[in-house]
Design an enzyme around this catalytic site. Structure first.
Site, PDB file in Angstrom:
ATOM      1  N   HIS A  73      46.157  38.587  37.163  1.00 49.33           N
ATOM      2  CA  HIS A  73      45.236  39.510  36.489  1.00 49.33           C
ATOM      3  C   HIS A  73      43.817  38.986  36.663  1.00 49.33           C
ATOM      4  O   HIS A  73      43.435  37.986  36.061  1.00 49.33           O
ATOM      5  CB  HIS A  73      45.626  39.595  35.000  1.00 49.33           C
ATOM      6  N   HIS A  75      39.528  40.386  37.877  1.00 48.75           N
ATOM      7  CA  HIS A  75      38.603  41.526  38.026  1.00 48.75           C
ATOM      8  C   HIS A  75      37.612  41.165  39.123  1.00 48.75           C
ATOM      9  O   HIS A  75      36.455  40.833  38.842  1.00 48.75           O
ATOM     10  CB  HIS A  75      37.872  41.800  36.716  1.00 48.75           C
ATOM     11  N   LYS A  78      34.104  42.856  39.220  1.00 43.55           N
ATOM     12  CA  LYS A  78      33.048  42.496  38.268  1.00 43.55           C
ATOM     13  C   LYS A  78      32.564  41.057  38.423  1.00 43.55           C
ATOM     14  O   LYS A  78      31.552  40.678  37.825  1.00 43.55           O
ATOM     15  CB  LYS A  78      33.585  42.649  36.839  1.00 43.55           C
ATOM     16  N   GLU A 229      44.197  44.650  23.449  1.00 38.10           N
ATOM     17  CA  GLU A 229      43.315  43.483  23.592  1.00 38.10           C
ATOM     18  C   GLU A 229      42.368  43.467  22.394  1.00 38.10           C
ATOM     19  O   GLU A 229      41.184  43.791  22.501  1.00 38.10           O
ATOM     20  CB  GLU A 229      42.531  43.563  24.912  1.00 38.10           C
TER      21      GLU A 229
HETATM   22 ZN   LIG Z   1      41.395  42.147  32.314  1.00 41.49          ZN
END
Ligand SMILES: [Zn+2]
Length: 425
Positions: A73, A75, A78, A229
Site C-alpha cells: 500500500h 501512494h 503523491k 481510517e
Molecule cells: Zn493510503
C-alpha cells in the site's frame, strides 16, 4: 561479481521453514540455500559435519535472510510533494485539502519523476512488488497519474511488479451505472489494475459500497479499499464490507487498509467484525506510520490514541495481514522511504510485536496474500526466484534495528550492497 551457487549458514525466519526444521537453543538452525539459474534449488539445515562450502559459495555466518518484499500500500502519485507545500493542517482531512491544492503542479512528467524516485528507492531496499493507489477525483475523467502508473508498470517489469488501484471516494459509486463505468475503465487498464475506494464515516453509504463491490465482481476485478481510517467507533466500513462480500458471493480478493476504527470500538464488536473478516476473502493491510501521524492529531497537543488496528487479534484468526509504507514525504506523512521494513519497525513498537524477525517479517514478504488464492501450503523459498535480502548488520533479537545495511540479490546476483565479506577465502 559472480552469482554464488550456495548461500551457506543463512539464518531464515521461523515462518519460512518447515515445521520439522531442527532447532538449537530454541532457534532454528542455520540453512544452506543452493542457487541455480537465478532460482532457489534447495534449502537444507547446515550441520557441523558438513563438508567445506564450495568455492563459489558464500559463508553468511548467521546473517539474517528474507525473501524480497511486497509493499502492499503506497501512494506513488503523491510522493515527494510535501517540500513544495506551504502550510498543512493536522489530521487526515487537512492532508486531503493540502493535496487538492497541490494539483495545479501535477503533470504527467511531474508524476513520472516523483513516482520513479519512489520505485528506485523500493528497488534498492529489496522490494519486488509494489501496489500503489492513485487518486481518482472525477466520475468521467481518468486522472493524469493513472496512465503514468501503467507506463511505469511496464518500465519496471522484471524488476518491481507494480499494481495500481483507483482511489475513488465512495460517493462516486452511489449511482450503479456510474459504478459500472468506473469499474470498466479500471478493467481496461490491464490485469495489474484494481478497483479501490475511500470508505470513511464522513462519506458513508452502504449503497455506494455495495455498488463498488458488485461492479468489481461483474468486471472480475480485485478490490483494495481505504477503510475506517479514523478513530470514530461508529465507523462500519469493515463490517459492512465483510457482510456484502458474503451476500454477493464475491470471488476475488479484497484488501482492507487501515481499519483504525476497530481499535476504538468495544472489544465484543471489534472481535465479531474480525470473525466475519476471517471468513471473507479479505486481506488486512496496516499502515502504522501514517496512522500514528494522522490519528488523534491536533496542533500543539500530544496525541493520546495511536490508531494501530488490531493486528494481533487479526493474525490469531488467520487473517492475512501485511504492513506497508503508505505515504512518503507528502502531506499525509513527512517521513518514509518506500522501505516496508521501516513500517514493521514502527509496528513492532506501537503494537508491541513479539519476535519481529521470526514471527512478523512474513507481513512484509507474503505477496501471495494479495492474490485471489493465497497459498494454502506453508511458504517456502524452494523453486522461487533468488530475490533475497541479507541483513549484514542486524541480529534476530534486535531486528529490524540496524537493518539499513543490506545486500540485495535479484535472481541470485547482487544489485545492492557489499557482499565481499561473505566470499570464502
Ligand atoms: Zn493510503
Amino acid at each position: 561479481m559472480k552469482a554464488p551457487s550456495l548461500l551457506g549458514n543463512a539464518r531464515l525466519p521461523r515462518w519460512l521453514l518447515p515445521a520439522d526444521w531442527p532447532q538449537h537453543d530454541g532457534a532454528p538452525v542455520l540453512a544452506h540455500i543452493a542457487l541455480e539459474a537465478g532460482r532457489v534449488q534447495s534449502v537444507r539445515p547446515a550441520s557441523t559435519d558438513d563438508a567445506a562450502l564450495p568455492a563459489n559459495g558464500w559463508d553468511l555466518a548467521g546473517t539474517l535472510v528474507l525473501p524480497g518484499f511486497v509493499d502492499a500500500h503506497t501512494h506513488l502519485d503523491k510522493a515527494f510533494t510535501l517540500p513544495r507545500m506551504k502550510e498543512v493542517q493536522p489530521g487526515l482531512l487537512g492532508a486531503i485539502d493540502a493535496m487538492l491544492n497541490d494539483r495545479v503542479h501535477w503533470s504527467a512528467s511531474d508524476v513520472h519523476k516523483r513516482a520513479s524516485r519512489g520505485l528506485q528507492w523500493a528497488w534498492e531496499c529489496g522490494t519486488t512488488h509494489v501496489r500503489t493507489h492513485v487518486d481518482w477525483w472525477e466520475p468521467d475523467t481518468v486522472p493524469l497519474a493513472w496512465p503514468v502508473m501503467a507506463e511505469l508498470a511496464e518500465e519496471w517489469a522484471g524488476r518491481v511488479r507494480l499494481e495500481q488501484v483507483s482511489l475513488i471516494k465512495l460517493p462516486l459509486f452511489e449511482d450503479a451505472a456510474q459504478a459500472m463505468r468506473l469499474a470498466r475503465q479500471v478493467k481496461a487498464t490491464g490485469p495489474h489494475a484494481l478497483l479501490g475506494g475511500f470508505v470513511h464515516s464522513t462519506n458513508w453509504s452502504e449503497n455506494a459500497l455495495r455498488n463498488l463491490l458488485v461492479s468489481a465482481q461483474a468486471c472480475d476485478l480485485d478490490v483494495d479499499l481505504h477503510v475506517d481510517e479514523e478513530l470514530n467507533p461508529s465507523a462500519v466500513g469493515l463490517q459492512t464490507t465483510a457482510r456484502i462480500l458474503r451476500e454477493i458471493g464475491f470471488e476475488g480478493r479484497v484488501v482492507c487498509g487501515h481499519i483504525c476504527a476497530l481499535a476504538a470500538q468495544p472489544e465484543a464488536q471489534a472481535f465479531a467484525t474480525l470473525d466475519a473478516v476471517a471468513r471473507a476473502p479479505i486481506t488486512v493491510v496496516s499502515l502504522p506510520a501514517t496512522n500514528l501521524l494522522l490519528q488523534d492529531a491536533v496542533t500543539g497537543r500530544t496525541p493520546r490514541l495511536r490508531g494501530i488496528t488490531l493486528v494481533k487479534e487479526a493474525r490469531d484468526r488467520g487473517i492475512p495481514l501485511l504492513f506497508a509504507s503508505d505515504n512518503v514525504q507528502d502531506p499525509f506523512c513527512r517521513l518514509g522511504s518506500f522501505d516496508p521494513v521501516e513500517a514493521l519497525g514502527t509496528a513492532a513498537l506501537v503494537a508491541q510485536l513479539d519476535e519481529p524477525f521470526d514471527n512478523w517479517s512474513q507481513a512484509l514478504c507474503r505477496g501471495d496474500w494479495l492474490q485471489r488464492a493465497p497459498a494454502t501450503t506453508p511458504p517456502t523459498l524452494v523453486g522461487a526466484k533468488a530475490d533475497l535480502v541479507l541483513f549484514t548488520q542486524a541480529d534476530r533479537h534486535g531486528w529490524p534495528s540496524r537493518s539499513a545495511t543490506r545486500v540485495v540479490l535479484r535472481e541470485g546476483r547482487v544489485t545492492h550492497g557489499d557482499a565481499a565479506p561473505f566470499l570464502l577465502r
